[in-house]
Every structure is written in C-alpha cells, then in structure tokens.
Design a protein around this motif. Structure first.
Motif, PDB file in Angstrom:
ATOM      1  N   LEU A 163       0.867  -1.185   0.000  1.00  0.00           N
ATOM      2  CA  LEU A 163       0.000   0.000   0.000  1.00  0.00           C
ATOM      3  C   LEU A 163       0.895   1.224   0.000  1.00  0.00           C
ATOM      4  O   LEU A 163       2.025   1.170   0.483  1.00  0.00           O
ATOM      5  CB  LEU A 163      -0.893   0.008   1.249  1.00  0.00           C
ATOM      6  CG  LEU A 163      -1.965  -1.082   1.326  1.00  0.00           C
ATOM      7  CD1 LEU A 163      -2.542  -1.151   2.733  1.00  0.00           C
ATOM      8  CD2 LEU A 163      -3.077  -0.844   0.319  1.00  0.00           C
ATOM      9  N   THR A 165       1.552   5.093   1.389  1.00  0.00           N
ATOM     10  CA  THR A 165       1.137   6.040   2.430  1.00  0.00           C
ATOM     11  C   THR A 165       0.347   7.150   1.739  1.00  0.00           C
ATOM     12  O   THR A 165       0.455   7.344   0.529  1.00  0.00           O
ATOM     13  CB  THR A 165       2.349   6.663   3.134  1.00  0.00           C
ATOM     14  OG1 THR A 165       3.168   7.300   2.142  1.00  0.00           O
ATOM     15  CG2 THR A 165       3.160   5.619   3.877  1.00  0.00           C
ATOM     16  N   HIS A 209      -8.150   0.025   1.471  1.00  0.00           N
ATOM     17  CA  HIS A 209      -7.598   0.662   2.665  1.00  0.00           C
ATOM     18  C   HIS A 209      -7.314  -0.404   3.716  1.00  0.00           C
ATOM     19  O   HIS A 209      -8.079  -1.352   3.863  1.00  0.00           O
ATOM     20  CB  HIS A 209      -8.618   1.688   3.192  1.00  0.00           C
ATOM     21  CG  HIS A 209      -8.105   2.542   4.300  1.00  0.00           C
ATOM     22  ND1 HIS A 209      -8.633   2.535   5.559  1.00  0.00           N
ATOM     23  CD2 HIS A 209      -7.088   3.442   4.344  1.00  0.00           C
ATOM     24  CE1 HIS A 209      -7.982   3.390   6.332  1.00  0.00           C
ATOM     25  NE2 HIS A 209      -7.049   3.957   5.609  1.00  0.00           N
ATOM     26  N   ILE A 210      -6.228  -0.226   4.472  1.00  0.00           N
ATOM     27  CA  ILE A 210      -5.787  -1.227   5.457  1.00  0.00           C
ATOM     28  C   ILE A 210      -6.875  -1.544   6.493  1.00  0.00           C
ATOM     29  O   ILE A 210      -6.999  -2.682   6.935  1.00  0.00           O
ATOM     30  CB  ILE A 210      -4.468  -0.746   6.143  1.00  0.00           C
ATOM     31  CG1 ILE A 210      -3.803  -1.885   6.919  1.00  0.00           C
ATOM     32  CG2 ILE A 210      -4.689   0.476   7.014  1.00  0.00           C
ATOM     33  CD1 ILE A 210      -3.131  -2.922   6.083  1.00  0.00           C
ATOM     34  N   SER A 283      -8.766   4.659  12.630  1.00  0.00           N
ATOM     35  CA  SER A 283      -8.171   5.417  11.511  1.00  0.00           C
ATOM     36  C   SER A 283      -8.199   6.931  11.685  1.00  0.00           C
ATOM     37  O   SER A 283      -7.621   7.643  10.878  1.00  0.00           O
ATOM     38  CB  SER A 283      -8.813   5.046  10.164  1.00  0.00           C
ATOM     39  OG  SER A 283      -8.605   3.674   9.898  1.00  0.00           O
ATOM     40  N   THR A 309      -1.145   2.118   8.487  1.00  0.00           N
ATOM     41  CA  THR A 309      -0.741   1.179   7.439  1.00  0.00           C
ATOM     42  C   THR A 309       0.547   0.452   7.802  1.00  0.00           C
ATOM     43  O   THR A 309       0.652  -0.767   7.645  1.00  0.00           O
ATOM     44  CB  THR A 309      -0.552   1.932   6.103  1.00  0.00           C
ATOM     45  OG1 THR A 309      -1.777   2.588   5.782  1.00  0.00           O
ATOM     46  CG2 THR A 309      -0.188   0.987   4.978  1.00  0.00           C
ATOM     47  N   GLU A 310       1.542   1.182   8.310  1.00  0.00           N
ATOM     48  CA  GLU A 310       2.853   0.591   8.586  1.00  0.00           C
ATOM     49  C   GLU A 310       2.807  -0.489   9.666  1.00  0.00           C
ATOM     50  O   GLU A 310       3.731  -1.290   9.789  1.00  0.00           O
ATOM     51  CB  GLU A 310       3.856   1.685   8.993  1.00  0.00           C
ATOM     52  CG  GLU A 310       4.240   2.612   7.850  1.00  0.00           C
ATOM     53  CD  GLU A 310       3.327   3.824   7.679  1.00  0.00           C
ATOM     54  OE1 GLU A 310       3.745   4.794   7.043  1.00  0.00           O
ATOM     55  OE2 GLU A 310       2.175   3.790   8.172  1.00  0.00           O
ATOM     56  N   HIS A 313      -2.313  -2.090  10.338  1.00  0.00           N
ATOM     57  CA  HIS A 313      -3.500  -1.553  10.991  1.00  0.00           C
ATOM     58  C   HIS A 313      -3.347  -1.428  12.509  1.00  0.00           C
ATOM     59  O   HIS A 313      -2.812  -0.447  12.961  1.00  0.00           O
ATOM     60  CB  HIS A 313      -4.770  -2.306  10.599  1.00  0.00           C
ATOM     61  CG  HIS A 313      -6.036  -1.613  11.041  1.00  0.00           C
ATOM     62  ND1 HIS A 313      -6.235  -0.250  10.875  1.00  0.00           N
ATOM     63  CD2 HIS A 313      -7.157  -2.072  11.640  1.00  0.00           C
ATOM     64  CE1 HIS A 313      -7.423   0.087  11.365  1.00  0.00           C
ATOM     65  NE2 HIS A 313      -7.995  -0.985  11.841  1.00  0.00           N
TER      66      HIS A 313
END
Length: 507
Positions: A163, A165, A209-210, A283, A309-310, A313
C-alpha cells in the motif's frame, strides 16, 4: 484459536461449511471450503499466467464481496496492490509505474481509466468475472508469459500486500506488508475483539484501505466468522443493511459513525432489533461526545482503536467490557509493543509526552527502496509513528496529535485534537476540524471548520466564547468557518493539512 503465519493458513480457521464472505445483495454466501478452493484455483491460474510469489498484481474493483475475495485469493500466491477505483488517469499511471505491476485485475465490463493506462504501460489486464456465490470469481486474459518464477502458495516472509502512504506532504511511500505482518495483525484484532465463528462484520470501509482489509476482512476470517460486504459506505442504506444482515459488529472511521448517528433517531425500531455486540472506530480520532452519543443510540459499547498502514492496521485498542473504555483515549497496546520516545531516541517514562513508537510482528520492515525515509522512521529498532502522545496511569494511550499537524503559533504548540474535542462538546456542533492557518507574524494561527447539527444555529462568536471557557487563549480558534461538509479523503478521513489553502482562508 489456531495460529497461522500466512493468509492460506489463516483460511483454515473456518469450518468448511460456514459462510466466510457474504453480500448485501442477497446472493448465496461463499463458504470457507469455497474460499479455500477459490484461493487455490486463483493461485494456479496466476501461476499459469506467469505470476507467482512476489509478483505484484494491482486490483481495481468496486467495494463488495469480489474485492474481499480477490484480495484474499490473489494474496495467497502473489502480492496484492489494491488501488482506489476513483483514481484518475495520471494517478493510475503513477501507481502502476511505481508498483511495477505485473498485471492489473479489473471487473469485467467496468469502465476504468486504469485499463487504458495499463495498455499504455504494457501491463496485462485480467478481467474478473463474478460467479454465483458472493465473492466467487474467475480471471480471464493473458499476460504473454507462461510460467511463474516462484509458483505455489505464499510463505510467511512473502509480501502479501503493498500500500502507499497517503502522501499528504510528500511523494507517497510504498509500504510492503508480509504474510507474517498481516497474519499477526489479524490475530491481534481477533483477540482484542474476542471474535468467534458466531460473529459477522458488516463492512462499510473501502477495501483498498488497510482498515477494511485487516479489521473487517482478515480478522473476521481469522476467527472463522463472516464478513458481510456492502458496495461501500452509504448512510441512507446503512440501517437497511443492518436490519437485513444482522451483523454482530461493524468498524468505521469517525466521519461514518457521525453520519450514522445523524440518522439513528429515525431508525430507532431497526436499532432495537439489532444484535450488535459492539461498534469499532479507528483510523482517526473519535470525539468523546460522539462515542457517548453512539453508545446511547445503540446500547452497545464503542471500541476505539488506533491503527496505521505501517503496522498492518492495529496498534492499540480500548478493551471490551467489563474493562473500562476511555473516551478520547485510544486504549491499551493491542499487538505491538508501544513506547514514547523523545527526539534524541530515548524512551520516556510513563506520563511524559513524546512521539509514539512501536515494534512487533505486525510492523513493516521498512518502506520500499527509500533508505532516507527508513533512516528517519526507524530508531533503535522502533518505528516512529509521527504521532505525539502519552500513557495515563493505567497504561492507556492518549494521542495529542500528528507531529506534522501540530499548530505552531508563535512559541506555543496547539494540539488540533484537543481543540476538536472541546468544539465537539458544543451542543450545536455535529463535526469539527481544527487546522493551521498560515500567519505572517506567528507562523500559524488556529482555525476551525464546523458542521452544525440539523436545525441548530451558532455564531462564530458563540463558538469562540465556548472554547475560551475550556482552553487557554492561544488555543481558541481565531477564525471559525461553517461548512455544509468538511472535505474528506478517499477513506473518509477529514483532511486537516492544507485545509486553509483549500478553503481560501488567510490570517
């Protein structure tokens, strides 16, 4: 609960005869046996097309059961790169080039600029043709290759998902997440929420999206439960889906919860019939007043968690009852280790404010081909989240803002989250977003965008006076703008950075 380190192993969690993927449009569900067979067929088909482990497959599909199933099935033997179907020509060109995609999967008959871009770039296009059950599909097309270099089902260190950023202030960075990363995250979310095969999640989150991929989809499957896929968030249809599908939980971003809350009074009968065990928010920061209102409306706990994301989640989460949930706090570490670090890389004591840092099995090993970003992001094995926060006496994490979003007014620092929280306590305010306005003398000044509750009124003066009762003078917004809607990003997050410019506001 079974342990697993890959998505193919994760799929073994479910009873073969139970539904894994359901759809809101009344199609028969895809069982665990069906999903496992789909993953095996898909990997074999990709291998025949010359695509194997480590090869990147961009996916451009509308939200729904096919998107959930395609992510799971393709990731079982290749690297998935889900892209937002709403991207324009130049965005698809950037992402397909940056990813070095070996193929693009698009829904059969779907008009998308991605098709023309892929053709221009020489990326083979595979059409996804839906089957009878929710989520079942076949792939049609050719790649011009006939054998995968690394065939077969994925292993723990293979990359399952890449994904980008969000890139609000710089070129988007590629985040590779291994099967071990996503499997760990799915286990963490499953265990935090005590998910079982009896649970069904109503997914309204976008599946590029994560949040939607991990919390709604993989965590549900890791528990042997079901994910019920909608065509995407729609406040007008939400209660109908809730009534028809009878999920035990749903997960969403705060703006979605606020839209649901606004329609809750006219759907009281449906709410009374629901079997929701809890609501989950992640989020972005959930205003404490919104959490209280949601709990009152649904008679169910709201579990706020903290993800990025990193970290594939989830990083922290408020616990389920009977343990306390703390409005305005993102909870206890719920997966990786979490610490607070100063600028020099020292771990700070409990109660001190600094940068939130994490390490653990769900955390990416680093951005792809970006040594400069990695040097900044990792310190002594810890990943720097870019968020500022502190732990309270009971070990709950409080976020005080994104470091790059803190408003630097003269010599003072203002946390937009703190001001948001006070604004949302005003009885006429439905939504609030505090942002920086460039200022020639002070550097930045405090601004606030407000959406009023239906049928209610407030003036700029009233809003400023209300905030002044609760916060120091330098934190009071100097400018308040009333909007019918605050600009949101593709995943429903409110866009704080650059808002002054977007609204044409100067100090």
């Amino acid at each position: 609960m079974t342990s697993f380190t890959t998505i193919p192993e994760l799929l073994l969690a479910g009873d073969p005869s139970r539904p894994a993927i359901r759809a809101t449009e009344g199609r028969p569900p895809l069982t665990y046996a069906g999903l496992r067979a789909l993953a095996e067929r898909t990997v074999a088909a990709l291998n025949r097309l010359g695509i194997g482990r480590g090869d990147r497959v961009a996916i451009v599909l509308p939200n729904g059961p096919e998107m959930a199933a395609a992510f799971v099935a393709i990731a079982s033997g290749a690297t998935t790169a889900p892209l937002n179907p709403a991207y324009r020509d130049e965005e698809f060109e950037f992402y397909l080039t940056d990813l070095r995609a070996r193929a693009l999967v698009v829904a059969q008959g779907m008009e998308s600029p991605a098709r023309a871009v892929a053709k221009r770039l020489g990326v083979p296009v595979l059409d996804l043709v839906p089957g009878t059950e929710a989520g079942s599909f076949t792939l049609e097309g050719a790649t011009g290759r006939d054998r995968a270099e690394r065939p077969g089902m994925a292993e723990a260190e293979d990359v399952a998902l890449v994904l980008h950023t969000s890139g609000t202030t710089a070129r988007p960075k590629i985040v590779p997440l291994s099967h071990a990363n996503v499997a760990a995250s799915a286990r963490h979310i499953r265990d935090t929420l005590a998910l079982t095969p009896e649970d069904a999640c109503l997914n309204v989150m976008p599946l590029f999206h994560i949040h939607g991929l991990m919390a709604a989809t993989l965590a549900s499957l890791a528990a042997g439960g079901a994910v019920c896929c909608t065509p995407g968030f729609n406040a007008l249809h939400f209660f109908r889906w809730l009534d028809a599908e009878r999920p035990t939980w749903y997960t969403a971003v705060p703006t979605m919860h606020q839209a649901i809350l606004a329609r809750a009074p006219r759907n009281a009968e449906i709410i009374a019939r629901t079997r929701l065990r809890f609501l989950r928010s992640s989020s972005a920061s959930l205003p404490a007043q919104v959490m209280r209102d949601l709990e009152a409306a649904f008679s169910a706990p709201v579990i706020e968690s903290y993800g990025m994301t990193e970290a594939a989640h989830q990083m922290a989460s408020n616990p389920l009852p009977p343990r306390p949930r703390k409005p305005g706090l993102v909870g206890l570490p719920a997966g990786p280790e979490i610490a607070i670090m100063d600028e020099a890389g020292n771990i700070l004591p409990q109660g001190a404010v600094g940068e939130v840092v994490i390490r653990g099995p769900n955390v990416t090993r680093g951005y792809e081909a970006n040594p400069e970003a990695n040097a900044k992001a990792f310190t002594k094995g810890w990943f720097r989240t870019g968020d500022q926060g502190c732990f309270d006496a009971e070990g709950y994490l409080q976020l005080t803002g994104r470091l790059k979003e803190l408003i630097k007014r003269g010599g003072e620092q203002v946390s937009p989250l703190e001001v948001d929280g006070v604004l949302c306590e005003h009885p006429a305010v439905a939504q609030a977003l505090t942002f920086a306005i460039p200022h020639p003398m002070l550097g930045e000044e405090v601004g606030a965008a407000i959406v009023l509750r239906e049928g209610m009124e407030a003036t700029e003066r009233e809003i400023r006076d209300f905030v002044a009762k609760h916060l120091a003078d330098f934190k009071v917004p100097r400018k308040v703008v009333f909007l019918p809607e605050i600009p949101k990003g593709a995943t429903g997050k409110l866009q704080r950075i650059g808002l002054a410019e977007k609204l044409g506001i100067t100090a």
